[in-house]
Design an enzyme around this catalytic site. Structure first.
Site, PDB file in Angstrom:
ATOM      1  N   LYS A  68       0.834  -1.209   0.000  1.00 19.93           N
ATOM      2  CA  LYS A  68       0.000   0.000   0.000  1.00 19.93           C
ATOM      3  C   LYS A  68       0.867   1.256   0.000  1.00 19.93           C
ATOM      4  CE  LYS A  68      -4.252  -1.747   2.060  1.00 19.93           C
ATOM      5  NZ  LYS A  68      -5.244  -1.617   3.126  1.00 19.93           N
TER       6      LYS A  68
ATOM      7  N   LYS B 166      -4.927  -9.978  -6.671  1.00 25.30           N
ATOM      8  CA  LYS B 166      -6.153 -10.098  -5.880  1.00 25.30           C
ATOM      9  C   LYS B 166      -7.212  -9.096  -6.349  1.00 25.30           C
ATOM     10  CE  LYS B 166      -6.653  -7.987  -1.763  1.00 25.30           C
ATOM     11  NZ  LYS B 166      -7.695  -7.725  -0.772  1.00 25.30           N
TER      12      LYS B 166
ATOM     13  N   LYS C 292     -10.844  -3.495  -3.762  1.00 24.10           N
ATOM     14  CA  LYS C 292     -11.597  -2.247  -3.873  1.00 24.10           C
ATOM     15  C   LYS C 292     -10.705  -1.114  -4.337  1.00 24.10           C
ATOM     16  CE  LYS C 292     -13.839  -2.848   0.371  1.00 24.10           C
ATOM     17  NZ  LYS C 292     -13.068  -2.430   1.518  1.00 24.10           N
TER      18      LYS C 292
HETATM   19  P1  ADP Z   1     -10.051  -4.675  -0.225  1.00 18.75           P
HETATM   20  O1  ADP Z   1      -8.682  -5.297  -0.219  1.00 18.75           O
HETATM   21  O2  ADP Z   1     -10.828  -5.027  -1.425  1.00 18.75           O
HETATM   22  O3  ADP Z   1     -10.039  -3.199   0.084  1.00 18.75           O
HETATM   23  P2  ADP Z   1     -10.672  -5.136   2.528  1.00 18.75           P
HETATM   24  O4  ADP Z   1      -9.231  -4.929   2.834  1.00 18.75           O
HETATM   25  O5  ADP Z   1     -11.639  -4.156   3.086  1.00 18.75           O
HETATM   26  O6  ADP Z   1     -10.855  -5.301   0.962  1.00 18.75           O
HETATM   27  O7  ADP Z   1     -11.089  -6.600   2.976  1.00 18.75           O
HETATM   28  C1  ADP Z   1     -12.267  -6.990   3.645  1.00 18.75           C
HETATM   29  C2  ADP Z   1     -12.306  -8.491   3.828  1.00 18.75           C
HETATM   30  O8  ADP Z   1     -12.417  -9.121   2.548  1.00 18.75           O
HETATM   31  C3  ADP Z   1     -11.038  -9.075   4.459  1.00 18.75           C
HETATM   32  O9  ADP Z   1     -11.377 -10.155   5.293  1.00 18.75           O
HETATM   33  C4  ADP Z   1     -10.241  -9.539   3.291  1.00 18.75           C
HETATM   34  O10 ADP Z   1      -9.361 -10.584   3.638  1.00 18.75           O
HETATM   35  C5  ADP Z   1     -11.339 -10.029   2.344  1.00 18.75           C
HETATM   36  N1  ADP Z   1     -10.938  -9.909   0.935  1.00 18.75           N
HETATM   37  C6  ADP Z   1     -10.550  -8.778   0.314  1.00 18.75           C
HETATM   38  N2  ADP Z   1     -10.257  -9.029  -0.974  1.00 18.75           N
HETATM   39  C7  ADP Z   1     -10.474 -10.365  -1.166  1.00 18.75           C
HETATM   40  C8  ADP Z   1     -10.353 -11.241  -2.300  1.00 18.75           C
HETATM   41  N3  ADP Z   1      -9.954 -10.783  -3.462  1.00 18.75           N
HETATM   42  N4  ADP Z   1     -10.642 -12.540  -2.134  1.00 18.75           N
HETATM   43  C9  ADP Z   1     -11.055 -13.003  -0.936  1.00 18.75           C
HETATM   44  N5  ADP Z   1     -11.187 -12.239   0.167  1.00 18.75           N
HETATM   45  C10 ADP Z   1     -10.904 -10.939   0.068  1.00 18.75           C
END
Ligand code: ADP
Ligand code: TRP
Length: 339
Positions: free
Chosen positions: A113, A201, A204
């Site tokens: 990040k 991955k 968001k």
């Molecule tokens: P992002 O990385 O999309 O901003 P967050 O960090 O808010 O998402 O993650 C929220 C939850 O969703 C966490 O438990 C994270 O491990 C899970 N998560 C985020 N992206 C994925 C993905 N691509 N596949 C599976 N789980 C995910």
């Protein structure tokens, strides 16, 4: 079966996507049946990178609404906003003082990040995993259902409990002040990959919206995104071939959303071309998201009810959190005005 304490959260940093749902939230729904569950919208985490105040308010409410739309039941789970329970910030400070800097320097997600932030990296972003540890410890959680990317943060929380709190401050009689939390990572869906690159991955924060399916995407957008999703030139889809990450990812998404066993899909799609597979996938996503979207719309039409749920969640969460905070402060020797 003994009821366990469960805590998890998602940042209100934009529209939740199917990765968040399949990797984490889906699991919360099952857990609330037999456990004591706490789910927070982690808004303090959302300001670790530059943010827009108007969007923070909006996203906090819509994330909470999506929790409920995805199946979290306010009668069974405590649903609340992290910043409403001030104990999170307070415990975070205490944990900052107990956590060695070199543990933090290993955090992979911070490094990734930080690269994206250039010169503007905040101390909060570095501190992010300590705040997450505070979230978990305040509820003395046994289980933390998350996606695979959070494994290292969970390891940090475990180390803080074991090596910096229990082993240093527990008296010999009680042995442990806090429980050591366990990550709960699903076997399937723990890492949903991006639609534009099967090696990254789904996230968001990816600037390309076409890389993810948001839970609130309407059918025409889902069709468009799936049509444009990256493919390869092979005929027939297959799982587990490292040189074909897109095929692997899309079949897995299809299976999870349509409740199709992996083995069956693998056979069914072995000879099928992308042109035939993609509409099936889009249809599976659309029909699975439809009930979530209609429940979400219903909730957003009545924000007063949503606010009531969050207020009640806050009330119950605060009680548990403040009790734990007092226990930790007492163990660390803070003068409480009376001791
Ligand atoms: P992002 O990385 O999309 O901003 P967050 O960090 O808010 O998402 O993650 C929220 C939850 O969703 C966490 O438990 C994270 O491990 C899970 N998560 C985020 N992206 C994925 C993905 N691509 N596949 C599976 N789980 C995910
Ligand atoms: N760091 C998590 C993520 O990015 C969100 C989070 C914050 C969390 N606090 C938590 C998850 C406590 C589980 C438990 O996804």
């Amino acid at each position: 079966m003994t009821r366990k304490r469960v805590l998890s959260g998602v940042q209100p940093t934009g529209d939740l996507h199917i990765g968040n749902w399949l990797g984490a939230i889906r699991n919360w729904v099952d857990l609330q049946e037999n456990n004591e569950t706490f789910f927070c919208v982690v808004d303090l985490h959302a300001i670790t990178v530059p943010h827009d105040p108007k969007l923070l308010t909006q996203n906090t409410l819509s994330t909470a609404a999506l929790y409920i739309a995805c199946g979290m039941d306010p009668e069974k789970s405590r649903i609340f906003v992290q910043s409403h329970v001030s104990a999170h910030s307070e415990l975070c400070w205490i944990l900052n003082c107990l956590t060695p800097l070199n543990w933090m320097e290993r955090m992979i997600q911070f490094k990734e990040k930080a690269k994206k932030q250039g010169e503007n990296v905040s101390i909060g972003l570095f501190n992010y995993p300590v705040l997450m540890a505070a979230d978990i410890l305040l509820y003395n959680a046994d289980l933390v259902p998350v996606g695979e990317d959070q494994k290292q943060h969970l390891e940090l929380a475990r180390n803080i409990v074991q090596q910096r709190i229990n082993s240093r401050f527990a008296n010999t009689k009680e042995k442990a002040i806090l429980k050591v939390p366990q990550p709960l990572i699903l076997k399937q869906g723990a890492k949903i990959m991006s639609l534009s690159d099967g090696r990254n991955k789904m996230s968001k924060s990816d600037p390309n919206e076409g890389s993810r399916i948001a839970l609130l995407d309407p059918p025409n957008i889902i069709n468009k995104k799936i049509k444009r999703a990256k493919t390869d030139s092979h005929i027939g889809l297959e799982l587990g071939n490292p040189s074909r990450p897109e095929a692997d990812n899309l079949i897995k998404i299809y299976c999870l959303l349509s409740d199709t066993p992996i083995k069956k899909a693998n056979e069914e799609f072995a000879e099928m071309g992308w042109g035939k597979f993609k509409p099936l996938l889009a249809e599976a996503i659309i029909s699975r998201l439809e009930p979530i979207q209609s429940k979400y719309n219903e909730l957003m039409q009545d924000p007063a009810e949503l606010k009531r749920v969050l207020k009640e969640g806050n009330y119950h969460a605060s009680q548990v959190a403040n009790e734990t905070l007092t226990k930790i402060k007492d163990a660390l020797g803070f003068f409480n005005g009376d001791n």
